[in-house]
Design a protein around this motif. Sequence first.
Motif, PDB file in Angstrom:
ATOM      1  N   SER A 164       0.846  -1.188   0.000  1.00 48.61           N
ATOM      2  CA  SER A 164       0.000   0.000   0.000  1.00 48.61           C
ATOM      3  C   SER A 164       0.881   1.238   0.000  1.00 48.61           C
ATOM      4  CB  SER A 164      -0.870  -0.029   1.261  1.00 48.61           C
ATOM      5  OG  SER A 164      -1.209   1.271   1.682  1.00 48.61           O
TER       6      SER A 164
ATOM      7  N   GLY B  64       2.390   1.734   3.211  1.00 44.07           N
ATOM      8  CA  GLY B  64       1.553   1.284   4.312  1.00 44.07           C
ATOM      9  C   GLY B  64       0.580   2.320   4.812  1.00 44.07           C
ATOM     10  N   VAL B  65       0.039   3.112   3.904  1.00 49.57           N
ATOM     11  CA  VAL B  65      -0.885   4.134   4.380  1.00 49.57           C
ATOM     12  C   VAL B  65      -2.174   3.517   4.920  1.00 49.57           C
ATOM     13  CG1 VAL B  65      -1.623   4.626   2.012  1.00 49.57           C
ATOM     14  CG2 VAL B  65      -2.139   6.252   3.808  1.00 49.57           C
ATOM     15  N   HIS B  66      -2.712   2.533   4.209  1.00 46.06           N
ATOM     16  CA  HIS B  66      -3.918   1.868   4.735  1.00 46.06           C
ATOM     17  C   HIS B  66      -3.775   0.349   4.735  1.00 46.06           C
ATOM     18  CE1 HIS B  66      -6.280   5.480   5.099  1.00 46.06           C
ATOM     19  NE2 HIS B  66      -6.031   5.810   3.846  1.00 46.06           N
ATOM     20  N   GLY B  67      -3.238  -0.165   3.656  1.00 40.73           N
ATOM     21  CA  GLY B  67      -3.054  -1.606   3.546  1.00 40.73           C
ATOM     22  C   GLY B  67      -1.681  -1.980   4.063  1.00 40.73           C
ATOM     23  N   PRO B  68      -1.200  -3.179   3.682  1.00 35.78           N
ATOM     24  CA  PRO B  68       0.096  -3.650   4.183  1.00 35.78           C
ATOM     25  C   PRO B  68       1.243  -2.706   3.826  1.00 35.78           C
ATOM     26  CG  PRO B  68      -1.097  -5.438   3.128  1.00 35.78           C
ATOM     27  CD  PRO B  68      -1.888  -4.185   2.867  1.00 35.78           C
TER      28      PRO B  68
END
Lengths: 476, 225, 252
Positions: B200, B212-216
């Motif tokens: 992400s 890695g803002v929202h997902g992995p």
Amino acid sequence: MGSKTSFDFDSNIDTALNDGQLRKNLRNAMDILVEKRRAIFPDSDQLQQLRAAGNAIKRRALKKLPQLLEQLEAKCTANGIHVHWAEDTSQANHIILEIMRRHEASAVVKGKSMVSEEMHLNRFLEAHGLEGVETDLGEFIIQLNHETPSHIIVPAIHKNKDEVAAIFHEKLTGTPYTEDVEELTAIARRTLRERFADAKVGLSGVNFAIAETGTLLLVENEGNGRMCTTVPDVHVAVMGLEKVVEKLSDVPPLLRLLTGSATGQLITTYINMISSPRKADEKDGPKEVHLVILDNGRSSILADPQLRQTLLCIRCGTCLNHCPVYVRIGGHAYGHVYPGPIGKILTPQMEGLEKAGVLATASSLCGACGEVCPVKIPIPDLIRRLRYESYDQEAAAVVDGGGYKKNFAETMVWKGWELANRSPLLNELGTRVAGAMGNHLPKVGPLKQWTSVRTAPRIARKSLHQRLRDEGVNHE
Amino acid sequence: MNSQLSNQTARQRILARLHASGTEQTDVPDAPLPSEISLAGDAKIERLAALMSAIRAEVYIVESDSWQDKLKQLARKRGWKRVLYGPQGPIGPEIESAWPADADDLPKLVAYTQPVESFKSELFQNIDVGITSTRGGVAETGAIALWPTPAEPRLLSLVPPVHVAVLDADTIYNSMTEMMAAERWTDGMPTNALFISGPSKTADIEFTLVFGVHGPKELIVLIRN
Amino acid sequence: MQRKVSPDPSNKVYFFATCLIDAVYPDAGMAAVNLLRSQGVEILFPPDQSCCGQPAFNSGFIQQARTVARKQIHVFSKPYPIVVPSGSCAGMMKHHYPELFAGTKEEAAARDFASRIFDLFEYLATVLNVRLDDRGAPTTVTWHSSCHALREMNVVQYAKALIGQLSKVTLVELERETECCGFGGTFAIKQAAISAAMVKDKVDDIRRSGASTLLAGDCGCLMNIAGAMAHGQLAIDGKHLAEFLWERTNGQ
């Protein structure tokens, strides 16, 4: 300017042009996006072939639009997706309101959706005591600051990190001031994860809806779109009715054009394809999926063979990135949801020329937008067309508000011009008079505007006509 | 119901306007697509690995029969505590067989077998890594394809901070188009199908790339060759 | 991009002056005529010619544009190439005339007319294959691509190739060569503030190039940019490329 213009374009332009920080932010950002696009399409012949293919795919979709929408509806319904139709944004908003009320949801987590901006959904929900929570990082930033997107792909591009730092520090209680972008992003992640986990309803837009399979396709990098469409019990997707394509095989070339044009990526982090709600044995995913198909003026745009091309748009935003006007005034100056070249042709058609026709004047017709449009929308031609519609001397306008600018003075100017340019004697006389006056043309009206930053053109004592005649040029 | 009635009205009116627009009478010439890339097996692996690595995915090429060793090595090195997986999925049994119950230097295996409603807080707060199989890969753009199933649910590849995806080299296609056609996706799409090309990410603040803002935050691809 | 024209045995071409060259830049027009003549071309100059019609066309006054276009088609009716010292006017006549008369009985004439349109530098470089002998002193110039020469006519390469033939002229390219100068005809009046911001940036770019002369192939842009340079009292000369080429090759 029309008196009914719904916003003060001139004042917006002046404010933007005098905002040095804004102009610097925009220039830096647009330079990066332009360069990234250039780098991702290294082979010009291949790009032209791809654009032609993209254009053909979207034109085919528009040709079959009613049939494809019905097919999409049938497929989606068979897959268990509820399909709703909305003639205007009010109907679309009420559909969402009703779904939220039925599920006793007080908030909806939102993935990035320009159609929801077009609907002013957040404002509508707020008026009904409900909350729309933007979760795309850029959208989250500007929502905290009570702003609207200034770009259709990078909504907070007018802000630099210092400004974001100040917004987070002010609006998110207990957040220390930091300009570290990693840290700012981590703050957003923490804040929004709670909202994802708690939300009953998630909302998204749709990049492409595939009629053949009843699939809603979403493109994103952050993963917030997947969160909104997977974690809550209910997923509501909103789409403009022009988003439907015929076949699954139409999608890969369009994706290549979209991600390459928008952000210079070969592919985004996630391509998320949704074809049904959670099935009986599945462990997660929404139990209900709704698709809201919005018209809001699109069916009228479709009715004109030339203007119809507006609906080819796949919302990549590259026309904004390449526009010498957008880069200087930014998205907010346009006063409407869709800024830049695409906004100049879309907004006046949706809102009517009286309210938004002035947008069509904000183009030097340099052609940069048309040159880069991935689906080959001839934007400059359509801007010209809207200018024509604005004056509409032949009472042939098809756009709402056609002829709103028709006025005696301007008409006479152009009629005079026409007369001078089709009668050689008058033409010659005009040039001679001007030539005799030389530098003494009165600096009023247009010339006054012109000379505020430029010297006045100097009319030659002898025109080329005279000089060539004097030397006895042949004219058969 | 009133809303259903107005929905029907809206539908009819919109479709009527579309039919009346004359759009169906236009001629649309076909335009050929640019030719697709066509690579040999190893070249496909290399291209996929290079493209995905370039956008910060970690790609390892591993032996088909000992891929779990790489997984365990990563687990130890990174100090993962709790790893989520699908026991009924294609790689579930292989993971279990390689995971001695008494190995205290390995993370605990957590099975994603219950509906998310009863598992949400655990999933969001207490998992370091999600492991999934993949349906295949795409060399042209560099991406893995996932069709989440009841055995490997959708959130397995989204919520945990690390996503480990196991990809078989012989399922890497040249292009998305080739994959969709060869596997006849149009015969029936799953609830959710995904292409994933990396962790992400966002560049919404001054184009500074952050993962890695929202997902992995991390995507690790193990290519079994 | 190179077009094949059957060389006219009489070697005659029509010259379309453009209204700006006629009234404001006749020296550039004479230079263009002289350049063509120096290659053994005979110039035909129909005195009844006027404007290509673009100002009205771009402003939404299509009827008026059509009347003026019709006049040009009528005036340039014989099958000679029409050489135009402006990418913008050439673009109008080549690409938009057929549009203006599409579906009418005049369409064929408009198409025939359009097919005979040549940008001056395109004609010099590809049809006449000129070889330029630079007789001037060493100098540094920069070049402004007009949007329509660049995007509609696709002829910028020819102008630059001609500059490249001048052995003592150094061409420094602008940082943002492909960005509009902000002229845009009535745009400069109707959106004066945006236009002013655009031309200011263009002038800054030109200043940074260090060139002593700005060359252009379009008098609209030239009037805008040179006007802004003069207003800012910059000692940079703005010149139509035709004039520059003629000066350099005739030792003036």
